[in-house]
Scaffold this motif. Structure first.
Motif, PDB file in Angstrom:
ATOM      1  N   PRO A 109      43.242  62.942  48.455  1.00 42.85           N
ATOM      2  CA  PRO A 109      42.337  62.452  49.503  1.00 42.85           C
ATOM      3  C   PRO A 109      42.386  63.414  50.688  1.00 42.85           C
ATOM      4  N   PRO A 110      41.265  64.030  51.070  1.00 42.32           N
ATOM      5  CA  PRO A 110      41.317  65.038  52.132  1.00 42.32           C
ATOM      6  C   PRO A 110      41.583  64.400  53.502  1.00 42.32           C
ATOM      7  N   ASP A 111      42.171  65.190  54.407  1.00 46.29           N
ATOM      8  CA  ASP A 111      42.316  64.744  55.786  1.00 46.29           C
ATOM      9  C   ASP A 111      40.909  64.525  56.343  1.00 46.29           C
ATOM     10  N   LEU A 112      40.701  63.422  57.075  1.00 50.13           N
ATOM     11  CA  LEU A 112      39.337  63.102  57.509  1.00 50.13           C
ATOM     12  C   LEU A 112      39.014  63.553  58.938  1.00 50.13           C
ATOM     13  N   SER A 113      39.951  64.255  59.601  1.00 46.22           N
ATOM     14  CA  SER A 113      39.727  64.638  61.007  1.00 46.22           C
ATOM     15  C   SER A 113      38.419  65.398  61.227  1.00 46.22           C
ATOM     16  N   LEU A 114      38.110  66.333  60.334  1.00 50.70           N
ATOM     17  CA  LEU A 114      36.934  67.182  60.554  1.00 50.70           C
ATOM     18  C   LEU A 114      35.893  67.006  59.450  1.00 50.70           C
ATOM     19  N   ILE A 115      36.015  65.927  58.687  1.00 51.63           N
ATOM     20  CA  ILE A 115      35.217  65.807  57.468  1.00 51.63           C
ATOM     21  C   ILE A 115      33.705  65.806  57.747  1.00 51.63           C
ATOM     22  N   THR A 116      33.264  65.236  58.882  1.00 46.56           N
ATOM     23  CA  THR A 116      31.811  65.205  59.124  1.00 46.56           C
ATOM     24  C   THR A 116      31.264  66.603  59.405  1.00 46.56           C
ATOM     25  N   LYS A 117      32.146  67.532  59.799  1.00 53.06           N
ATOM     26  CA  LYS A 117      31.711  68.914  60.008  1.00 53.06           C
ATOM     27  C   LYS A 117      31.954  69.757  58.766  1.00 53.06           C
ATOM     28  N   ALA A 118      32.959  69.353  57.986  1.00 50.66           N
ATOM     29  CA  ALA A 118      33.360  70.176  56.844  1.00 50.66           C
ATOM     30  C   ALA A 118      32.412  70.042  55.660  1.00 50.66           C
ATOM     31  N   ARG A 119      31.740  68.902  55.543  1.00 53.08           N
ATOM     32  CA  ARG A 119      30.888  68.689  54.370  1.00 53.08           C
ATOM     33  C   ARG A 119      29.427  68.950  54.689  1.00 53.08           C
ATOM     34  N   HIS A 120      28.758  69.653  53.779  1.00 54.75           N
ATOM     35  CA  HIS A 120      27.325  69.894  53.912  1.00 54.75           C
ATOM     36  C   HIS A 120      26.611  68.537  53.997  1.00 54.75           C
ATOM     37  N   GLY A 121      25.738  68.391  54.985  1.00 57.88           N
ATOM     38  CA  GLY A 121      25.042  67.114  55.141  1.00 57.88           C
ATOM     39  C   GLY A 121      25.675  66.216  56.198  1.00 57.88           C
ATOM     40  N   GLY A 122      26.900  66.538  56.607  1.00 60.85           N
ATOM     41  CA  GLY A 122      27.542  65.834  57.719  1.00 60.85           C
ATOM     42  C   GLY A 122      27.541  64.323  57.591  1.00 60.85           C
ATOM     43  N   VAL A 123      27.189  63.634  58.687  1.00 56.87           N
ATOM     44  CA  VAL A 123      27.246  62.171  58.690  1.00 56.87           C
ATOM     45  C   VAL A 123      26.336  61.548  57.631  1.00 56.87           C
ATOM     46  N   ASP A 124      25.188  62.187  57.379  1.00 51.70           N
ATOM     47  CA  ASP A 124      24.272  61.631  56.378  1.00 51.70           C
ATOM     48  C   ASP A 124      24.916  61.651  54.990  1.00 51.70           C
ATOM     49  N   TYR A 125      25.607  62.760  54.685  1.00 43.92           N
ATOM     50  CA  TYR A 125      26.287  62.859  53.392  1.00 43.92           C
ATOM     51  C   TYR A 125      27.384  61.808  53.268  1.00 43.92           C
ATOM     52  N   ILE A 126      28.211  61.668  54.309  1.00 43.49           N
ATOM     53  CA  ILE A 126      29.328  60.721  54.220  1.00 43.49           C
ATOM     54  C   ILE A 126      28.791  59.291  54.064  1.00 43.49           C
ATOM     55  N   TYR A 127      27.749  58.962  54.840  1.00 41.81           N
ATOM     56  CA  TYR A 127      27.178  57.614  54.739  1.00 41.81           C
ATOM     57  C   TYR A 127      26.616  57.376  53.331  1.00 41.81           C
ATOM     58  N   ALA A 128      25.870  58.339  52.847  1.00 43.15           N
ATOM     59  CA  ALA A 128      25.261  58.186  51.517  1.00 43.15           C
ATOM     60  C   ALA A 128      26.336  58.085  50.435  1.00 43.15           C
ATOM     61  N   ALA A 193      35.693  64.265  64.806  1.00 43.23           N
ATOM     62  CA  ALA A 193      35.426  65.680  64.571  1.00 43.23           C
ATOM     63  C   ALA A 193      34.799  66.368  65.777  1.00 43.23           C
ATOM     64  N   GLU A 194      34.057  65.599  66.590  1.00 43.87           N
ATOM     65  CA  GLU A 194      33.372  66.180  67.751  1.00 43.87           C
ATOM     66  C   GLU A 194      33.564  65.314  68.985  1.00 43.87           C
ATOM     67  N   PRO A 195      34.823  65.174  69.444  1.00 48.17           N
ATOM     68  CA  PRO A 195      35.077  64.268  70.573  1.00 48.17           C
ATOM     69  C   PRO A 195      34.382  64.719  71.858  1.00 48.17           C
ATOM     70  N   GLU A 196      33.958  65.973  71.921  1.00 49.69           N
ATOM     71  CA  GLU A 196      33.337  66.491  73.137  1.00 49.69           C
ATOM     72  C   GLU A 196      31.822  66.304  73.147  1.00 49.69           C
ATOM     73  N   LEU A 197      31.265  65.669  72.105  1.00 49.80           N
ATOM     74  CA  LEU A 197      29.802  65.594  71.975  1.00 49.80           C
ATOM     75  C   LEU A 197      29.105  64.984  73.193  1.00 49.80           C
ATOM     76  N   ASP A 198      29.596  63.827  73.680  1.00 54.01           N
ATOM     77  CA  ASP A 198      28.945  63.166  74.816  1.00 54.01           C
ATOM     78  C   ASP A 198      28.904  64.089  76.034  1.00 54.01           C
ATOM     79  N   GLU A 199      30.051  64.709  76.302  1.00 50.98           N
ATOM     80  CA  GLU A 199      30.186  65.597  77.457  1.00 50.98           C
ATOM     81  C   GLU A 199      29.245  66.800  77.310  1.00 50.98           C
ATOM     82  N   ARG A 200      29.183  67.316  76.089  1.00 57.76           N
ATOM     83  CA  ARG A 200      28.320  68.468  75.802  1.00 57.76           C
ATOM     84  C   ARG A 200      26.855  68.139  76.085  1.00 57.76           C
ATOM     85  N   LYS A 201      26.404  66.957  75.650  1.00 54.14           N
ATOM     86  CA  LYS A 201      25.013  66.556  75.888  1.00 54.14           C
ATOM     87  C   LYS A 201      24.738  66.412  77.381  1.00 54.14           C
TER      88      LYS A 201
END
Ligand code: HEM
Length: 230
Positions: A109-128, A193-201
């Protein structure tokens, strides 16, 4: 073979100025803790990271204290167990890769810390992926111990379906349907995976406003200065 292309789901954090739904991050951590943490580590997240993002400091302290951490050596040179603190990482389910594979029929089972960035398709892939389990179509054979999932490259994944209606109970009254639970855990993993997203926006918006004003001023100054030479 490549996996099936996932649909695009309307996560607010995907839009230009959209930020995370923090109530969803909070519920998603609950899902991670109660379901996924049995097999997956989350090494890059420490308890303190959750403070003021999804929980109060008191709530996080209380959750951390529910786990034992090996520490030491103490004055006598001995190791000891103590309750978790804010500075500790989210605990791992297994001591090492061998133990992890042994418990999962050889799969890791992979570490999930960066999984939404590590997998092609990101959040859409993980949800699907998480909602995409079904019986294999006629004519498709899945090896013993694997599960049919058309979104996983190859179509057969070692992880079984984990999310079902009612698998967690939410304290905020949100309906605990499988799709809601999946949305919440995916939102949580995206935040991890992207804790800085809100601040970045927010910074992006400020930068665009500021530079538009500066551009306007410099255009005005330019016209003003060149006027006499016309
Ligand atoms: C793989 C998420 C619960 C065992 C994965 C992957 C993700 C994921 C994103 C990577 C898929 C890929 O490589 O593209 C989750 C989430 C969970 C959860 C969000 C909770 C809702 C569990 C549980 C177990 C487990 C409880 C063990 C009983 C595994 C294994 C793999 C895996 C063995 C590797 C699969 C393979 O490479 O064939 N999981 N998981 N997961 N997960 Fe989970």
């Amino acid at each position: 073979a490549e996996g099936l292309h996932p649909p695009s789901y309307p996560f607010p954090q995907k839009t230009l100025l959209g930020t995370f739904d923090h109530a969803s991050i909070r519920r998603g951590f609950q899902v991670f803790k109660e379901v996924c943490a049995a097999c997956h580590s989350l090494d890059l997240v420490h308890w303190r990271n959750l403070v003021d993002v999804a929980y109060t400091e008191e709530e996080v302290r209380a959750m951390a204290e529910e786990y034992e951490y090996r520490d030491g050596p103490d004055d006598k040179g001995e190791m000891f167990d103590r309750p978790g603190k804010l500075t500790d990482p989210i605990p791992r389910p297994y001591p090492n890769e061998e133990a992890a594979r042994a418990a999962n029929a050889g799969a890791l089972p992979p570490d999930l810390s960066l999984i939404t960035k590590a997998r092609h398709g990101g959040v859409d892939y993980i949800y699907a992926l998480l909602t995409g389990y079904s019986d294999p179509p006629p004519g498709v054979e899945v090896r013993e111990g694997l599960n049919y999932n058309p979104y996983f490259p190859g179509g057969a994944i070692a992880m079984a379906q984990n999310i079902f209606d009612g698998v967690v109970e939410y304290e905020d009254g949100t309906p605990n349907t499988a799709s809601q639970i999946t949305k919440d855990v995916v939102t949580f993993l995206n935040w991890a995976a992207e804790p800085e997203l809100d601040e970045r926006k927010k910074m992006g918006l400020k930068a665009v406003l500021l530079f538009s004003m500066l551009t306007a001023v410099s255009l005005w100054v330019k016209r003003n200065r060149w006027q006499s030479l016309k």
